[in-house]
Design a protein around this motif. Sequence first.
Motif, PDB file in Angstrom:
ATOM      1  N   UNK A  35      23.697  34.236  17.639  1.00  0.00           N
ATOM      2  CA  UNK A  35      24.997  34.862  17.869  1.00  0.00           C
ATOM      3  C   UNK A  35      26.055  34.187  16.985  1.00  0.00           C
ATOM      4  N   UNK A  36      25.964  32.875  16.893  1.00  0.00           N
ATOM      5  CA  UNK A  36      26.929  32.135  16.083  1.00  0.00           C
ATOM      6  C   UNK A  36      26.849  32.587  14.616  1.00  0.00           C
ATOM      7  N   UNK A  37      25.614  32.715  14.113  1.00  0.00           N
ATOM      8  CA  UNK A  37      25.437  33.172  12.731  1.00  0.00           C
ATOM      9  C   UNK A  37      26.041  34.557  12.533  1.00  0.00           C
ATOM     10  N   UNK A  38      25.773  35.433  13.483  1.00  0.00           N
ATOM     11  CA  UNK A  38      26.307  36.794  13.364  1.00  0.00           C
ATOM     12  C   UNK A  38      27.832  36.760  13.309  1.00  0.00           C
ATOM     13  N   UNK A  39      28.432  35.939  14.168  1.00  0.00           N
ATOM     14  CA  UNK A  39      29.893  35.856  14.181  1.00  0.00           C
ATOM     15  C   UNK A  39      30.397  35.395  12.820  1.00  0.00           C
ATOM     16  N   UNK A  40      29.743  34.363  12.277  1.00  0.00           N
ATOM     17  CA  UNK A  40      30.190  33.815  10.995  1.00  0.00           C
ATOM     18  C   UNK A  40      30.008  34.806   9.857  1.00  0.00           C
ATOM     19  N   UNK A  41      28.984  35.657   9.981  1.00  0.00           N
ATOM     20  CA  UNK A  41      28.670  36.543   8.864  1.00  0.00           C
ATOM     21  C   UNK A  41      29.302  37.925   8.976  1.00  0.00           C
ATOM     22  N   UNK A  42      30.153  38.125   9.955  1.00  0.00           N
ATOM     23  CA  UNK A  42      30.766  39.447  10.110  1.00  0.00           C
ATOM     24  C   UNK A  42      32.116  39.493   9.409  1.00  0.00           C
ATOM     25  N   UNK A  43      32.273  40.421   8.463  1.00  0.00           N
ATOM     26  CA  UNK A  43      33.562  40.544   7.776  1.00  0.00           C
ATOM     27  C   UNK A  43      34.694  40.850   8.755  1.00  0.00           C
ATOM     28  N   UNK A  44      35.880  40.519   8.427  1.00  0.00           N
ATOM     29  CA  UNK A  44      37.093  40.729   9.235  1.00  0.00           C
ATOM     30  C   UNK A  44      37.190  39.790  10.429  1.00  0.00           C
ATOM     31  N   UNK A  45      36.167  38.953  10.628  1.00  0.00           N
ATOM     32  CA  UNK A  45      36.168  38.130  11.839  1.00  0.00           C
ATOM     33  C   UNK A  45      36.317  36.660  11.491  1.00  0.00           C
ATOM     34  N   UNK A  46      37.276  36.018  12.130  1.00  0.00           N
ATOM     35  CA  UNK A  46      37.462  34.582  11.954  1.00  0.00           C
ATOM     36  C   UNK A  46      37.229  33.888  13.293  1.00  0.00           C
ATOM     37  N   UNK A  47      36.246  32.969  13.311  1.00  0.00           N
ATOM     38  CA  UNK A  47      35.962  32.207  14.531  1.00  0.00           C
ATOM     39  C   UNK A  47      36.590  30.837  14.389  1.00  0.00           C
ATOM     40  N   UNK A  48      37.380  30.450  15.386  1.00  0.00           N
ATOM     41  CA  UNK A  48      38.018  29.130  15.300  1.00  0.00           C
ATOM     42  C   UNK A  48      37.973  28.436  16.639  1.00  0.00           C
ATOM     43  N   UNK A  49      37.847  27.138  16.613  1.00  0.00           N
ATOM     44  CA  UNK A  49      37.904  26.377  17.855  1.00  0.00           C
ATOM     45  C   UNK A  49      39.359  26.177  18.242  1.00  0.00           C
ATOM     46  N   UNK A  50      39.657  26.328  19.526  1.00  0.00           N
ATOM     47  CA  UNK A  50      41.031  26.120  19.965  1.00  0.00           C
ATOM     48  C   UNK A  50      41.143  26.430  21.445  1.00  0.00           C
ATOM     49  N   UNK A  51      41.949  25.641  22.134  1.00  0.00           N
ATOM     50  CA  UNK A  51      42.132  25.807  23.569  1.00  0.00           C
ATOM     51  C   UNK A  51      43.450  26.542  23.806  1.00  0.00           C
ATOM     52  N   UNK A  52      43.338  27.798  24.230  1.00  0.00           N
ATOM     53  CA  UNK A  52      44.541  28.604  24.431  1.00  0.00           C
ATOM     54  C   UNK A  52      45.188  28.212  25.759  1.00  0.00           C
ATOM     55  N   UNK A  53      46.463  27.810  25.704  1.00  0.00           N
ATOM     56  CA  UNK A  53      47.131  27.387  26.933  1.00  0.00           C
ATOM     57  C   UNK A  53      48.249  28.326  27.337  1.00  0.00           C
ATOM     58  N   UNK A  54      48.534  29.304  26.483  1.00  0.00           N
ATOM     59  CA  UNK A  54      49.666  30.163  26.813  1.00  0.00           C
ATOM     60  C   UNK A  54      49.493  31.524  26.181  1.00  0.00           C
TER      61      UNK A  54
END
Lengths: 636, 458
Positions: free
Chosen positions: A108-127
């Motif tokens: 799944x991680x590979x697919x996410x990385x290899x999909x155009x238009x998609x940016x995966x980033x680490x981050x803790x959303x607090x708001x």
Amino acid sequence: MEKRNHFSVIVVGAGHAGCEAALASARLGVDTLLLTMNISTVALMPCNPSIGGPGKGHLVREIGALGGEMAQCIDETCVQMKWLNTSKGPAVRSRRAQADKYLYRQRMLNTLFNTPNLLLRQGHVTEIIVDGGRVAGVRLETGVGFSCEKLIVTSGTYLNSRIILGRASWDGAPQNQSAAIGLSDSLVKAGVRLRRLQTATPPRVLKSSVDLTKLTELPGDVDAGGFLWENRLRRYEKQISCFLTFTDERSVEAVRRNLSESPLMLENITDEGPKHCPSIDRKIMKFPDMVKHQIFVEPEGWESQELYLQGLTTAMPPSAQQDILASVAGLENAVVLRYGYAIEYDALAPGQIRKTMESRVVDGLYTAGQLNGTSGYEEAAGQGLIAAINAVLALKKQPPYWPSRTKSYLGVLVDDLSTWEKPEPYRITPGHAEFRLTLRDDSAERRLAADGFRIGLVSQERFASIYEWSARIEKEIARLGVLSLLPSGEARERLARFNSGDLKKPASGNELLQRPGINYQEAMDLLQQPFESRLTAADEIYAVETEIKSSGYAEREAEKILQTAFLEKIHLPMITADPRLQVLSSQAIQILNSDRFDDLSQMVRKHCLSRTEVAILLSVLAENSEGENEVEVKND
Amino acid sequence: MSKLKIDTIAAVSTPAGRSAISLIRVSGPETFKILSKLFKTGGKKAFPLPYSAYFGAIVEPDTGLVADKCLVTTFLAPKSYTGEDLAEVSTHGNPVVVSRVMQLLLKNGARAAEAGEFTRRAFLHGKMDLLEVEAVSQLLSAGTASQARLALNQLDGLPSKFVARIRDRLIHNLVQLEASLNFPEDAVEAIDEHLLAIEIKHILAELHVFARNARNGNLVADGLRIALLGRPNSGKSSLMNYMLGRERAIVTDIAGTTRDTLEEAMMIGDFPVKIIDTAGMRRPGDRIEAMGIERTGQAVDSAFAIVGVFDGSQPVSSEDILVLDRIKSSQKPFILVCNKTDLPQRLEESFFSGCPTVEISSLKASGLPQLVKTLREIISSSGLSELEEMVLLGAQQSVSLDKALAALERADQGIGTMYQDMLAIDLEEAVRELGRVNGETVDVNTLDLIFERFCIGK
Ligand SMILES: Cc1cc2nc3c(=O)[nH]c(=O)nc-3n(C[C@H](O)[C@H](O)[C@H](O)COP(=O)(O)OP(=O)(O)OC[C@H]3O[C@@H](n4cnc5c(N)ncnc54)[C@H](O)[C@@H]3O)c2cc1C
Ligand SMILES: Nc1nc2c(ncn2[C@@H]2O[C@H](COP(=O)(O)OP(=O)(O)OP(=O)(O)O)[C@@H](O)[C@H]2O)c(=O)[nH]1
Ligand SMILES: [Mg+2]
């Protein structure tokens, strides 16, 4: 400062809902940001290592038909594939896969990385940032902000989550991760109401410490095929087995001995957990006379040395868990690698989401998965897909995609969820689907591929081959309706050999197939059809047989479907200015005018409109729309 | 349900002026507020408690005068007959005392209940089902002993209890079936199809009897239809008038006088019947007559029994033969009347041979007792006299009963060769429709029932 801080769609959380949502959004050509607390735990399966089963398996098939990812991902990474319910009938037959949890995540991680238009980033959303009742963006723990048009929140079991183990408890999330703190408060500030739910998981034990010789081996089915249409005839030659063992008097005794340390007795946890996943402590308290509970021992991957003990879910303290394990045949010396635990988390209070998964409270906000009060990977993935499709349609100012409960389990899921009022989490089963003969596992593409194509998640090429396949099935059904067997002496003799009654007048191919005990090939033999003219693929033959054999039931179901589908098309709120409608109860009028339900079928299903009232309403509506919808709704 | 303002009602519920004790019922939201003003109890017990009795006195608030010493029993909503707060005031039977207490209640906020209002409230609060409510209204309007008996059967809850019991049996099986379909890997015992098949057969047999009783019940409630059939001028209208004891139908010596069917109610013994006068049967002379004759055909089809009327003073005509054929081919119970016995008889006796016949003169009013006696025999031999078992169903309820029967017939035929998921569809339909027979709109939540009964859980 971030280089780029605006995205059309932002997805929060890369669990099963979030992955599906982000992929669908990006594949529809929309610039998408997927933010998750920890990139190392993308698509984590924090509980059982399996996907599918009745209802859930149907969802996975439909996700695949509509152009989602889960079907393909599990087909590629499973260690076992199995048919369930094959003898009980076409409506409840489904697949279940054992996953290699690690491979699943990796793929799944590979697919996410290899999909155009998609940016995966680490981050803790607090708001979440809301501007004038509309979603405007999110802010991270680090203070960094992103703006967006549409926001899809899929926070799973992480919001203000608390781990409970006996008397001990601490803030935290699955796999020793940390809880998501902050987002809950921000949602509440925006007007969203929350509630507490809980769920729990069993201990994992070291494989080499389990005496497998005392257990019953449960192999998979080589020819079960995969969930994705393209994989339907795939053979899984190499599989690993699950195992089965049972509790006995000793185990019941062990649980009782330790009951005082169970969170159930300590009451240090909310009581609202999934009904279908009771802990062993709860089972023994609720069914005191039952001694023999099944324990499925499941591998967590090809290489994994861990075994998952399905049926032994508990949040009793470690010593109690050891005590119970020691009482189960084959597990006497089991070494625990990870103890079972319970988790308590924030989820939405009922009544705040639409069938599109959009919030009724904040414009542009969509929610999916465990946050919406469901439990299960498949339910999460299905919602993520529907949420993303609708977020993108809204972005493009196109009408929403309302999957109908008459057409798919996905429709049942979102329809039920948007009207769910019970305290416990929702899990899909065939019992929720009233049209389950139509929503068969084998017909997913025939029901949904056209939708997927129209939406843009199913390619022209894929749609064409699915279309060809389904045309073959339909043509064969039509042909069988025309073929006919004359009641000659020879024909009657051959029928007698099938032990299938006499023949008094000519019988069509359909009539022959409807006789118990006659399958497709036998019918074709009787009709003396050359082999070249027959279908050869097992799945196509199955579809033909099933459609014809269940046609009487399907026809009765089709009548009811018409009525529900008609009511589903009448969207709410509606403005009931017609003075004649004053005869409806004031409560009914108020609901018709309000935002409580999405459509009339929901209102009827929830008994907010009596059958007489529906009849009155429909006749007034029909008159006002001047024969636009000339559908007769029977008062059934 | 619309939100009507619900007020508090009171009524005397023992028959006026007869017993030593009179019972006054008060029901509605203000019940205890009103009673606290009027009723003084000596004890320390809090008032009101659920299902408690209090000794005390009804006191006029203005004067402090004691109207009566009495016993008050309290029922708190929803655990009462009406589902509302309810009190029963037992006073002395003296009519003067009773009316004084009633006056006080009315002056302090209660309203005199209308006929049937306690019952209606009981229904609104889900304390009675549709069948029972229909029965109460039948009972109030019952004209005959048989109709009253029928209504009493309903009130005792016989049919609804029966239907509810059958439905519960089906639900029990459905839940087990669904458990194994929905949770194939849980240790749910597979359903024993052999046992289930037997159970379905039993249920079907019982439901068929119930359906027959329902048909009979509706017959009795509507009145059994008895059609008078004969050629023109044979004296049908005269016979009807004779049976009714009054001049209802027009009688002339012109053949073809009656052009449309006429219905009138009367009693035959204990049973209400409807006598139907028809247009005489022959080849039609004009269009209106043709229509009348067509109606005659319908009257025959809908009749419970047929009375053939023949003119004894005339020889058998081709029309008479036509009439007798029609009667015999209708497959209904019938009796032949040889009318006009006051005139010289020229009808060949052999014409009636083998058929039950009575001789009558409508003009001179003779022979009716024999006709009534024969009709009574016809009614009792049809099984309709077993009043204890009769049931009343509304039109919608009958449709639902038929659907339930059809679903169970399918299950009965299919079980063993049919897939269990389809079997479950049939059982579910039967359960749903039987619920409608009893007027329940509550969904059966099969999944919840599964979790209650089986230890499901991975
Ligand atoms: C202990 C346990 C037991 C379970 N038992 C069962 C069971 O018995 N049966 C069953 O069907 N299901 C069970 N589940 C539930 C199953 O795991 C979930 O239903 C499924 O994973 C839900 O998927 P999701 O996408 O909604 O959320 P998750 O898979 O929980 O994913 C949520 C994602 O969002 C991220 N995230 C959360 N908040 C933020 C934030 N503020 N900022 C950025 N990222 C964020 C997380 O890091 C995570 O990646 C269990 C789960 C747990 C933890
Ligand atoms: N003497 C005698 N005359 C009778 C008797 N019954 C009927 N009549 C006469 O027969 C004639 C026809 O009687 P109706 O009652 O009108 O006959 P009907 O069968 O209703 O005739 P249509 O309505 O024309 O079909 C009338 O003149 C009656 O007075 C009877 O018992 N004795
Ligand atoms: Mg007449």
